[in-house]
Design a protein around this motif. Structure first.
Motif, PDB file in Angstrom:
ATOM      1  N   PHE A 180      -8.627   9.503  21.554  1.00  0.00           N
ATOM      2  CA  PHE A 180      -8.666  10.946  21.747  1.00  0.00           C
ATOM      3  C   PHE A 180      -7.515  11.619  20.998  1.00  0.00           C
ATOM      4  O   PHE A 180      -7.696  12.684  20.379  1.00  0.00           O
ATOM      5  N   ILE A 181      -6.344  11.012  21.039  1.00  0.00           N
ATOM      6  CA  ILE A 181      -5.192  11.575  20.328  1.00  0.00           C
ATOM      7  C   ILE A 181      -5.441  11.577  18.832  1.00  0.00           C
ATOM      8  O   ILE A 181      -5.217  12.586  18.143  1.00  0.00           O
ATOM      9  N   TYR A 182      -5.926  10.453  18.304  1.00  0.00           N
ATOM     10  CA  TYR A 182      -6.181  10.364  16.870  1.00  0.00           C
ATOM     11  C   TYR A 182      -7.302  11.302  16.442  1.00  0.00           C
ATOM     12  O   TYR A 182      -7.229  11.918  15.366  1.00  0.00           O
ATOM     13  N   THR A 183      -8.335  11.421  17.260  1.00  0.00           N
ATOM     14  CA  THR A 183      -9.478  12.249  16.889  1.00  0.00           C
ATOM     15  C   THR A 183      -9.117  13.729  16.907  1.00  0.00           C
ATOM     16  O   THR A 183      -9.384  14.452  15.935  1.00  0.00           O
ATOM     17  N   ILE A 184      -8.508  14.174  17.991  1.00  0.00           N
ATOM     18  CA  ILE A 184      -8.153  15.592  18.103  1.00  0.00           C
ATOM     19  C   ILE A 184      -7.049  15.955  17.113  1.00  0.00           C
ATOM     20  O   ILE A 184      -7.158  16.919  16.351  1.00  0.00           O
ATOM     21  N   GLY A 185      -5.972  15.160  17.116  1.00  0.00           N
ATOM     22  CA  GLY A 185      -4.863  15.449  16.212  1.00  0.00           C
ATOM     23  C   GLY A 185      -5.254  15.314  14.758  1.00  0.00           C
ATOM     24  O   GLY A 185      -4.905  16.163  13.923  1.00  0.00           O
ATOM     25  N   GLY A 186      -5.984  14.256  14.423  1.00  0.00           N
ATOM     26  CA  GLY A 186      -6.391  14.051  13.043  1.00  0.00           C
ATOM     27  C   GLY A 186      -7.336  15.120  12.548  1.00  0.00           C
ATOM     28  O   GLY A 186      -7.235  15.573  11.396  1.00  0.00           O
ATOM     29  N   THR A 187      -8.262  15.546  13.401  1.00  0.00           N
ATOM     30  CA  THR A 187      -9.201  16.602  13.001  1.00  0.00           C
ATOM     31  C   THR A 187      -8.468  17.908  12.742  1.00  0.00           C
ATOM     32  O   THR A 187      -8.752  18.606  11.760  1.00  0.00           O
ATOM     33  N   VAL A 188      -7.514  18.239  13.597  1.00  0.00           N
ATOM     34  CA  VAL A 188      -6.739  19.470  13.401  1.00  0.00           C
ATOM     35  C   VAL A 188      -5.948  19.408  12.102  1.00  0.00           C
ATOM     36  O   VAL A 188      -5.949  20.360  11.301  1.00  0.00           O
ATOM     37  N   VAL A 189      -5.268  18.285  11.859  1.00  0.00           N
ATOM     38  CA  VAL A 189      -4.479  18.129  10.631  1.00  0.00           C
ATOM     39  C   VAL A 189      -5.381  18.198   9.401  1.00  0.00           C
ATOM     40  O   VAL A 189      -5.048  18.859   8.403  1.00  0.00           O
ATOM     41  N   SER A 190      -6.519  17.539   9.448  1.00  0.00           N
ATOM     42  CA  SER A 190      -7.436  17.532   8.304  1.00  0.00           C
ATOM     43  C   SER A 190      -7.969  18.929   8.015  1.00  0.00           C
ATOM     44  O   SER A 190      -8.082  19.334   6.848  1.00  0.00           O
ATOM     45  N   LEU A 191      -8.304  19.672   9.059  1.00  0.00           N
ATOM     46  CA  LEU A 191      -8.792  21.033   8.847  1.00  0.00           C
ATOM     47  C   LEU A 191      -7.698  21.931   8.284  1.00  0.00           C
ATOM     48  O   LEU A 191      -7.965  22.788   7.423  1.00  0.00           O
ATOM     49  N   LEU A 192      -6.468  21.742   8.742  1.00  0.00           N
ATOM     50  CA  LEU A 192      -5.356  22.550   8.249  1.00  0.00           C
ATOM     51  C   LEU A 192      -5.091  22.315   6.765  1.00  0.00           C
ATOM     52  O   LEU A 192      -4.588  23.206   6.065  1.00  0.00           O
ATOM     53  N   PHE A 193      -5.418  21.124   6.280  1.00  0.00           N
ATOM     54  CA  PHE A 193      -5.243  20.831   4.860  1.00  0.00           C
ATOM     55  C   PHE A 193      -6.501  21.170   4.051  1.00  0.00           C
ATOM     56  O   PHE A 193      -6.417  21.734   2.956  1.00  0.00           O
ATOM     57  N   THR A 194      -7.661  20.821   4.570  1.00  0.00           N
ATOM     58  CA  THR A 194      -8.903  20.924   3.795  1.00  0.00           C
ATOM     59  C   THR A 194      -9.349  22.367   3.605  1.00  0.00           C
ATOM     60  O   THR A 194      -9.707  22.766   2.479  1.00  0.00           O
ATOM     61  N   ILE A 195      -9.352  23.166   4.657  1.00  0.00           N
ATOM     62  CA  ILE A 195      -9.864  24.537   4.565  1.00  0.00           C
ATOM     63  C   ILE A 195      -9.026  25.396   3.611  1.00  0.00           C
ATOM     64  O   ILE A 195      -9.582  26.019   2.689  1.00  0.00           O
ATOM     65  N   PRO A 196      -7.693  25.457   3.765  1.00  0.00           N
ATOM     66  CA  PRO A 196      -6.910  26.255   2.804  1.00  0.00           C
ATOM     67  C   PRO A 196      -6.995  25.722   1.378  1.00  0.00           C
ATOM     68  O   PRO A 196      -7.052  26.505   0.419  1.00  0.00           O
ATOM     69  N   ALA A 197      -7.001  24.382   1.231  1.00  0.00           N
ATOM     70  CA  ALA A 197      -7.079  23.811  -0.113  1.00  0.00           C
ATOM     71  C   ALA A 197      -8.410  24.135  -0.764  1.00  0.00           C
ATOM     72  O   ALA A 197      -8.467  24.486  -1.957  1.00  0.00           O
ATOM     73  N   GLY A 198      -9.502  24.025  -0.010  1.00  0.00           N
ATOM     74  CA  GLY A 198     -10.806  24.361  -0.560  1.00  0.00           C
ATOM     75  C   GLY A 198     -10.906  25.827  -0.944  1.00  0.00           C
ATOM     76  O   GLY A 198     -11.508  26.179  -1.969  1.00  0.00           O
ATOM     77  N   TYR A 199     -10.298  26.691  -0.134  1.00  0.00           N
ATOM     78  CA  TYR A 199     -10.309  28.125  -0.458  1.00  0.00           C
ATOM     79  C   TYR A 199      -9.515  28.394  -1.731  1.00  0.00           C
ATOM     80  O   TYR A 199      -9.970  29.155  -2.606  1.00  0.00           O
ATOM     81  N   ALA A 200      -8.341  27.789  -1.855  1.00  0.00           N
ATOM     82  CA  ALA A 200      -7.513  28.004  -3.045  1.00  0.00           C
ATOM     83  C   ALA A 200      -8.228  27.524  -4.304  1.00  0.00           C
ATOM     84  O   ALA A 200      -8.195  28.186  -5.347  1.00  0.00           O
ATOM     85  N   LEU A 201      -8.893  26.365  -4.217  1.00  0.00           N
ATOM     86  CA  LEU A 201      -9.589  25.815  -5.383  1.00  0.00           C
ATOM     87  C   LEU A 201     -10.839  26.609  -5.740  1.00  0.00           C
ATOM     88  O   LEU A 201     -11.380  26.458  -6.835  1.00  0.00           O
ATOM     89  N   SER A 202     -11.306  27.437  -4.817  1.00  0.00           N
ATOM     90  CA  SER A 202     -12.494  28.253  -5.097  1.00  0.00           C
ATOM     91  C   SER A 202     -12.153  29.569  -5.774  1.00  0.00           C
ATOM     92  O   SER A 202     -13.054  30.239  -6.296  1.00  0.00           O
ATOM     93  N   ARG A 203     -10.890  29.930  -5.774  1.00  0.00           N
ATOM     94  CA  ARG A 203     -10.469  31.203  -6.366  1.00  0.00           C
ATOM     95  C   ARG A 203     -10.454  31.116  -7.887  1.00  0.00           C
ATOM     96  O   ARG A 203      -9.769  30.269  -8.470  1.00  0.00           O
TER      97      ARG A 203
END
Length: 300
Positions: free
Chosen positions: A81-104
């Motif tokens: 549960f710790i790895y799933t919740i924490g890892g998902t939050v960390v991955s979203l914090l990196f993936t969403i902003p990075a994907g947005y920046a690369l789309s500009r």
């Protein structure tokens, strides 16, 4: 006057074949899951003899009793549960902003950076260099090795980039800037609220990946107290380790069974226990998943 058009014999046959194919596919897909469930509550001797097909035989919950009385299962479940919740939050914090920046389009380095991201999908550094790198950062045998080094999936990053490119027109950004909005404010107040489907899909992808992950734990974790549930499950399935309380120590009321059969009963139960939580989450994100699953099929 309404006239109802009737299907021709060939169309009816085609629809019948499609229905038959879909039904067969559903049965083939779901039956293994169903079998594991009924095998986890059936007499292990009957399962070993191949007597279990559609219905459980001599129902017993001794396997689940052994599972929930074992400290390793609860500790592994907590870690997962710790790895799933924490890892998902960390991955979203990196993936969403990075994907947005690369789309500009106005981000001049986006093609250069995207090339290196895509390059890693085909050519990686290998297990040994990766392990040495993680070790030099002092992340081995810590909780952080499950959360940080592998937090970004390039395929998910590409999906995120394509989504922002096809969903957010440049006119929307220009209009927001005319109203005095900064790039950061546009991302928080406009881009993210319009990306609920994307966020839900990415959350599901990452959560399932973290929940089922055991290879990284197998390589980078040595402390059994940090093992996720899937690694505990692997040890039971592959190495056939005895539970701390003694596998199958409780006598089944359905006759004599071997220790191996009792161990198999516990194995089926562990599979069910490890699969149920992630299955319970899926219905809540299903509508977003159905809407956003085709995002990556759109071309740049």
């Amino acid at each position: 006057m309404n006239q109802t058009m009737k299907d021709s014999p060939s169309e009816l046959f085609f629809k019948f074949m499609i229905a038959l194919f879909c039904t067969t596919l559903v049965i083939v897909t779901l039956y293994p899951v169903y079998f594991v469930v009924i095998a986890s509550i059936s007499n292990p001797a009957s399962v070993a003899n191949g007597d279990i097909w559609l219905f459980p035989n001599n129902i017993t919950f001794a396997g689940y009793i052994e599972i929930f009385n074992d400290d390793r299962i609860w500790r592994g479940l907590k870690n997962t549960f710790i790895y799933t919740i924490g890892g998902t939050v960390v991955s979203l914090l990196f993936t969403i902003p990075a994907g947005y920046a690369l789309s500009r389009v106005d981000f001049t380095a986006r093609k250069f950076l995207m090339f290196f991201f895509v390059f890693t999908m085909f050519f990686s550094g290998g297990l040994i260099p990766t392990y040495l790198t993680v070790q030099q950062f002092g992340l081995t045998n810590t909780i952080w090795v499950m959360l940080i080094p592998f937090s970004v999936n390039v395929f998910n990053l590409i999906i995120t980039r394509v989504f922002f490119q096809t969903t957010l027109p440049k006119e929307l950004l220009e209009s927001a800037k005319l109203d005095g909005s900064t790039d950061f404010q546009f991302f928080l107040r406009i881009a993210l609220p319009l990306s609920k489907a994307l966020i839900a899909v990415m959350m599901l992808y990452y959560a399932v990946g973290y929940w089922n992950e055991y290879m990284k734990a197998l390589i980078y974790l040595n402390d059994s107290k940090l093992y996720p549930l899937q690694l505990v499950l692997r040890e039971i399935l592959v190495m056939n380790q005895a539970f701390s309380s003694g596998a199958g120590s409780q006598m089944l009321s359905t006759g004599d069974v071997t220790a191996q059969q009792k161990g198999d009963l516990i194995k089926y139960g562990v599979i069910v226990v490890s699969s149920v939580p992630i299955l319970l989450v899926f219905p809540f994100v299903q509508k977003y998943f159905e809407k956003g699953v085709m995002i990556g099929s759109l071309k740049d």
